[in-house]
Motif scaffolding. Structure first.
Motif, mmCIF file in Angstrom:
data_model
loop_
_atom_site.group_PDB
_atom_site.id
_atom_site.type_symbol
_atom_site.label_atom_id
_atom_site.label_comp_id
_atom_site.label_asym_id
_atom_site.label_seq_id
_atom_site.Cartn_x
_atom_site.Cartn_y
_atom_site.Cartn_z
ATOM 1 N N ILE A 1 -16.642 -40.900 3.138
ATOM 2 C CA ILE A 1 -16.110 -39.642 3.688
ATOM 3 C C ILE A 1 -17.039 -39.127 4.782
ATOM 4 O O ILE A 1 -18.258 -39.118 4.618
ATOM 5 C CB ILE A 1 -15.939 -38.605 2.553
ATOM 6 C CG1 ILE A 1 -14.774 -39.062 1.659
ATOM 7 C CG2 ILE A 1 -15.707 -37.202 3.093
ATOM 8 C CD1 ILE A 1 -14.755 -38.452 0.304
ATOM 9 N N ASP A 2 -16.464 -38.721 5.900
ATOM 10 C CA ASP A 2 -17.271 -38.284 7.040
ATOM 11 C C ASP A 2 -17.546 -36.782 7.012
ATOM 12 O O ASP A 2 -18.613 -36.341 7.414
ATOM 13 C CB ASP A 2 -16.555 -38.664 8.345
ATOM 14 C CG ASP A 2 -16.388 -40.175 8.447
ATOM 15 O OD1 ASP A 2 -17.377 -40.857 8.714
ATOM 16 O OD2 ASP A 2 -15.257 -40.673 8.195
ATOM 17 N N PHE A 3 -16.548 -36.008 6.576
ATOM 18 C CA PHE A 3 -16.716 -34.557 6.501
ATOM 19 C C PHE A 3 -16.111 -34.065 5.185
ATOM 20 O O PHE A 3 -14.945 -34.345 4.904
ATOM 21 C CB PHE A 3 -16.008 -33.858 7.674
ATOM 22 C CG PHE A 3 -16.580 -34.243 9.018
ATOM 23 C CD1 PHE A 3 -17.637 -33.528 9.566
ATOM 24 C CD2 PHE A 3 -16.064 -35.331 9.723
ATOM 25 C CE1 PHE A 3 -18.172 -33.889 10.798
ATOM 26 C CE2 PHE A 3 -16.593 -35.697 10.959
ATOM 27 C CZ PHE A 3 -17.652 -34.975 11.494
ATOM 28 N N MET A 4 -16.910 -33.366 4.394
ATOM 29 C CA MET A 4 -16.403 -32.817 3.137
ATOM 30 C C MET A 4 -16.658 -31.315 3.116
ATOM 31 O O MET A 4 -17.752 -30.876 3.442
ATOM 32 C CB MET A 4 -17.114 -33.467 1.953
ATOM 33 C CG MET A 4 -16.496 -33.084 0.633
ATOM 34 S SD MET A 4 -17.730 -32.818 -0.644
ATOM 35 C CE MET A 4 -18.326 -31.211 -0.170
ATOM 36 N N ILE A 5 -15.625 -30.567 2.755
ATOM 37 C CA ILE A 5 -15.729 -29.106 2.810
ATOM 38 C C ILE A 5 -15.620 -28.528 1.401
ATOM 39 O O ILE A 5 -14.761 -28.935 0.614
ATOM 40 C CB ILE A 5 -14.587 -28.517 3.668
ATOM 41 C CG1 ILE A 5 -14.566 -29.197 5.035
ATOM 42 C CG2 ILE A 5 -14.741 -27.017 3.823
ATOM 43 C CD1 ILE A 5 -13.251 -29.813 5.400
ATOM 44 N N SER A 6 -16.493 -27.543 1.095
ATOM 45 C CA SER A 6 -16.342 -26.811 -0.152
ATOM 46 C C SER A 6 -16.861 -25.388 0.063
ATOM 47 O O SER A 6 -17.319 -25.062 1.155
ATOM 48 C CB SER A 6 -17.077 -27.511 -1.302
ATOM 49 O OG SER A 6 -16.799 -26.858 -2.525
ATOM 50 N N ALA B 1 -18.849 -20.846 3.136
ATOM 51 C CA ALA B 1 -18.462 -22.190 2.692
ATOM 52 C C ALA B 1 -19.386 -23.177 3.394
ATOM 53 O O ALA B 1 -20.290 -22.763 4.139
ATOM 54 C CB ALA B 1 -17.000 -22.444 3.015
ATOM 55 N N PHE B 2 -19.210 -24.448 3.144
ATOM 56 C CA PHE B 2 -20.141 -25.411 3.727
ATOM 57 C C PHE B 2 -19.463 -26.749 3.957
ATOM 58 O O PHE B 2 -18.440 -27.065 3.342
ATOM 59 C CB PHE B 2 -21.382 -25.575 2.833
ATOM 60 C CG PHE B 2 -21.078 -25.816 1.384
ATOM 61 C CD1 PHE B 2 -20.824 -27.090 0.905
ATOM 62 C CD2 PHE B 2 -21.019 -24.744 0.490
ATOM 63 C CE1 PHE B 2 -20.530 -27.307 -0.434
ATOM 64 C CE2 PHE B 2 -20.717 -24.957 -0.858
ATOM 65 C CZ PHE B 2 -20.482 -26.237 -1.316
ATOM 66 N N VAL B 3 -20.058 -27.499 4.880
ATOM 67 C CA VAL B 3 -19.536 -28.810 5.237
ATOM 68 C C VAL B 3 -20.675 -29.802 5.086
ATOM 69 O O VAL B 3 -21.776 -29.563 5.590
ATOM 70 C CB VAL B 3 -19.018 -28.806 6.686
ATOM 71 C CG1 VAL B 3 -18.445 -30.173 7.059
ATOM 72 C CG2 VAL B 3 -17.975 -27.716 6.880
ATOM 73 N N ILE B 4 -20.425 -30.889 4.398
ATOM 74 C CA ILE B 4 -21.410 -31.952 4.309
ATOM 75 C C ILE B 4 -20.862 -33.095 5.155
ATOM 76 O O ILE B 4 -19.723 -33.528 4.968
ATOM 77 C CB ILE B 4 -21.666 -32.342 2.852
ATOM 78 C CG1 ILE B 4 -22.215 -31.098 2.135
ATOM 79 C CG2 ILE B 4 -22.667 -33.504 2.762
ATOM 80 C CD1 ILE B 4 -22.172 -31.131 0.676
ATOM 81 N N ALA B 5 -21.664 -33.507 6.140
ATOM 82 C CA ALA B 5 -21.147 -34.418 7.161
ATOM 83 C C ALA B 5 -22.041 -35.625 7.343
ATOM 84 O O ALA B 5 -23.261 -35.556 7.153
ATOM 85 C CB ALA B 5 -21.027 -33.674 8.497
ATOM 86 N N LYS B 6 -21.396 -36.708 7.720
ATOM 87 C CA LYS B 6 -22.147 -37.874 8.170
ATOM 88 C C LYS B 6 -22.775 -37.472 9.512
ATOM 89 O O LYS B 6 -22.056 -37.125 10.447
ATOM 90 C CB LYS B 6 -21.192 -39.054 8.340
ATOM 91 C CG LYS B 6 -21.891 -40.354 8.568
ATOM 92 C CD LYS B 6 -20.884 -41.469 8.580
ATOM 93 C CE LYS B 6 -21.402 -42.592 7.699
ATOM 94 N NZ LYS B 6 -20.443 -43.690 7.631
#
Ligand SMILES: *Cc1c(COP(=O)(O)O)cnc(C)c1O
Length: 375
Positions: free
Chosen positions: A191-196, A209-214
């Motif tokens: 997964i390249d971008f995950m949002i929570s 909120a936050f984004v965990i990204a490659k």
């Protein structure tokens, strides 16, 4: 109207998918003001959170995180709006409200997109997605929801990510209602971008909120954003270059509460332990409700442990609002249904909620006169 007096204990449990019931210690962490220019906020709180989020999301290297003001949808919009170029095309996999919302975001932002609308009560299959990608090679990105909170369905992301990654497309996952409560490794899944967001399974309070990204993908996003305040790349750069500095006013109290929430997630035993508690909550909820005669919308194998949709009782006295108010007066807030083709209500298991709470809820529902004569 008068303002309410300060209360430190909750009057009721929120059995909702967020904002949800938090601990008194998470709420107490908000009782201090912070200066957003100082290291004791930026480095010691924001940067620690950013690093912890990456660790929670993957064991793989090469990932980074960005925190964003606003509700979860703002971060979904920031991601879609900051990642896509005018030459790109987005495939949105939708089997509920939150999938639908990603399509709406693309429409608002005038991003070329295609929404595949699937049944809300069935799994989307990898073959369906593969067929679309193979038929339209202009698609560059795929966006999908992990736990579709509309129904409570846990979408089969591993199979779908596999199809997306073997075709070298960028994968965007809305893991809003599952991250922190269901184990997943975004590096493993590709997964390249995950949002929570702060107010779901990490059990913080709402506000960001936050984004965990490659990182290699995020690095490509300079100058792509369609909105100043929702520029994911610019926010990331600011946090990277100034050790946790937010571009615009930071939701300081919420962020400090989230820091405490992460400590408490670790104290509980991490994501696996929290997942087990949610699974136990959900098992007790479903078996308790079924014993009373209620039926679930989804078949059991499709359920997440996050939230469960129940078909509304057919008793003539049943009225959601009356049932809701009765339960609320007795200490439990449930949630209305949201599916298009069935009359439902929903009960969530996430937040500071334990098996004993679920057992008490079942006992309260048992005595309600709104769904059965012999109550
Ligand atoms: C809660 C949620 C969101 C975000 O909702 P907001 O109200 O904007 O915080 C997005 N997707 C899913 C799957 C959710 O459960």
């Amino acid at each position: 109207m008068e303002f309410m007096m300060e209360k430190t204990t909750n009057q009721y449990l929120l059995l909702t998918p967020g904002p949800l019931t938090t601990t008194a210690t998470v709420r107490a962490a908000m009782l201090q003001d912070w200066c957003t220019w100082d290291d004791d906020y930026n480095q010691d709180i924001v940067e620690v959170i950013r690093a912890e989020l990456v660790k929670l999301a993957t064991k793989h290297q090469g990932y980074t995180s960005v925190l964003m003001q606003g509700s979860g949808s703002a971060s979904v919009e920031a991601t879609i709006g900051s990642v896509m170029t005018d030459d790109d095309k987005l495939l949105v996999v939708s089997n509920g409200t939150y999938g639908e919302r990603m399509g709406e975001i693309a429409q608002y932002l005038k991003i070329d997109h295609h929404v595949i609308r699937l049944a809300e009560t069935e799994y989307p299959t990898a073959t369906q997605i593969a067929d679309i990608l193979d038929a339209d090679n202009t698609i560059t990105h795929v966006a999908m929801v992990h736990c579709e909170t509309t129904t409570g369905m846990l979408n089969p992301i591993a199979a779908i990510c596999d199809v997306v990654k073997t075709r070298n497309k960028i994968m965007i996952l809305d893991a809003m209602s599952s991250f922190g409560g269901i184990p997943l490794d975004i590096g493993e899944l590709g997964i390249d971008f995950m949002i929570s967001s702060a107010n779901k399974c990490i059990q913080g309070v709402p506000g960001f909120a936050f984004v965990i990204a490659k990182q290699s993908q995020l690095e490509l996003c300079e100058g792509r954003a369609r909105s100043l305040a929702l520029d994911l790349y610019a926010q990331w750069q600011c946090m990277q270059q100034h050790q946790g500095k937010w571009r615009f006013t930071s939701p300081t109290h919420t962020v400090r509460a989230f820091y405490q929430a992460i400590i408490e997630l670790k104290q509980e035993g991490g994501v696996n332990a929290r997942h087990q508690r949610y699974l136990t909550n959900q098992y007790l909820l479903v078996s308790g409700m079924q014993n009373l005669g209620f039926r679930c919308l989804l078949s059991e194998d499709l359920h997440s442990p996050i939230i469960t949709s129940f078909l509304s009782p057919t008793h003539p006295r049943y009225d959601f609002k009356l049932f809701y108010n009765e339960l609320k007066n007795k200490g439990f807030v449930i949630y209305p249904g949201k599916v298009s083709n069935a009359d439902c209500f929903r009960i969530g298991n996430i937040g500071d909620v334990y098996p004993d709470d679920i057992n008490r809820l079942i006992a309260v529902i048992k005595t309600s006169m709104y769904w059965r004569d012999e109550n």
